[in-house]
Design a protein around this motif. Sequence first.
Motif, PDB file in Angstrom:
ATOM      1  N   LYS A 337       0.720   0.159  -9.505  1.00  0.00           N
ATOM      2  CA  LYS A 337       0.331   1.509  -9.097  1.00  0.00           C
ATOM      3  C   LYS A 337      -1.151   1.532  -8.733  1.00  0.00           C
ATOM      4  O   LYS A 337      -1.982   0.921  -9.392  1.00  0.00           O
ATOM      5  CB  LYS A 337       0.641   2.504 -10.210  1.00  0.00           C
ATOM      6  N   GLY A 338      -1.459   2.231  -7.651  1.00  0.00           N
ATOM      7  CA  GLY A 338      -2.830   2.266  -7.145  1.00  0.00           C
ATOM      8  C   GLY A 338      -3.069   1.328  -5.987  1.00  0.00           C
ATOM      9  O   GLY A 338      -4.075   1.443  -5.282  1.00  0.00           O
ATOM     10  N   PRO A 343      -5.498  -1.091  -7.522  1.00  0.00           N
ATOM     11  CA  PRO A 343      -4.349  -1.401  -8.368  1.00  0.00           C
ATOM     12  C   PRO A 343      -4.726  -1.462  -9.842  1.00  0.00           C
ATOM     13  O   PRO A 343      -5.782  -1.981 -10.208  1.00  0.00           O
ATOM     14  CB  PRO A 343      -3.893  -2.767  -7.851  1.00  0.00           C
ATOM     15  N   PHE A 412       5.412  -0.010  -8.602  1.00  0.00           N
ATOM     16  CA  PHE A 412       6.180   0.785  -7.648  1.00  0.00           C
ATOM     17  C   PHE A 412       6.640  -0.125  -6.523  1.00  0.00           C
ATOM     18  O   PHE A 412       6.133  -1.236  -6.350  1.00  0.00           O
ATOM     19  CB  PHE A 412       5.358   1.956  -7.099  1.00  0.00           C
TER      20      PHE A 412
END
Length: 425
Positions: A337-338, A343, A412
């Motif tokens: 995520k990010g 990240p 994700f």
Amino acid sequence: MDILLVGSGGREHALAWKISQSPLVDRLYCAPGNPGIAKVATCLPDYKANDAEGLTRLARELKVGLVVVGPEVALEAGLADRLTAAGIPCFGPTARAAQLETSKAFSKAFMARHEIPTAHYGVYDRIKDAKAALKVFKPPYVIKADGLAAGKGVAISPDRHDGEAEIERMLGGRFGAAGARVVIEEFMAGEEGSLFALCDGKRAVLFGGAQDHKRAFDGDLGPNTGGMGAYSPAPVFDEALVMAANRRIVQPTLKAMALEGTPYRGVLYAGLMSTDEGPKVVEFNARFGDPECQVLMMRMAGDIVPYLLACAQGDVSRLPEPAFKSGTVICVVMAAKGYPDSPIEGSLIRGAEQDFGPHVQVFHAGTHRDEDGMLTAVGGRVLNICAEGEDIVEARERAYEAVRKIDWPGGFNRTDIGWRALERE
């Protein structure tokens, strides 16, 4: 024969997985490697991929018969040059030849000199001049950092306001030295795919095609990334397009590189746009794509090592055309995520190392084992879930079934990998 593989990502895990199956290989080393690669090779984590001097010394100490270079940073650092000077066969081009990837300005000028079809362009190193150039081009504007930016140095701006903001970000230091210059190109409409060729400096053997998904989110939305998924074969590469690309792009590029005193050895990755005027080059890469490499390694039916060695030794003429399995292979990238901007590292991953059955492979791209031996995320793109099937539908179902079995709240993935091929079904 002993082989040293350089790199630590999903591409290198796929290469290690394939190379380790060869009866020609006695020992396989990987520097620095990752937890997934450690299952099929001896990892040497104290080395960095861009440490050309240290890796050359290592190859000499290990007395390897071949070095396979995975990432572009090693090529830019001149690893192939040092290995060649030391008399060690290397799969990968010299630093000068690798400029086809490491400098977009070099690549565009090279294509212009040799009339290799690509988009019209301009190169700028001042914000004022780059902004003024937007008057010459029509939106959407394609703006690229000149140097290596981990696949993130490309922006497609829908209007002039966004284009000017992107120019300010790139030339303002977003990508460091890689963004000291920008290339602005005309937008090419069409469908994009990746064609690969194994080159020995004089000749090229085509090595299949794939289609990547660059945007971070479903529907091809969000920022550009290093790649969120891929599949092979790519329906866009019908026989006519492949023959045209080989005739107009691959062979002329190889011939021109030799004429300019920079013979190209290794894999040539041609990112192509299928346009109404035929295939045109979007970009060249000087190594296997990531995640395209993963699907190609799973599709290849034979031994990869003779091809890697023949390229390094300068003669692919005696090898047959590479054989590939029927059906389709798909890769779904699971990212932290990010990603791609910031990240989140350190999150715990469970279930990635279970047995998913004979049709699924999980390649590690950015993983680490903590003190308790648990798998954690340390990169942006972390896992590559690859599956094969009789067609895109079956391969896709298998891949996403495996994704659902992995317990990683910190990650994700896109849920629409392969959508273009599905539309053709």
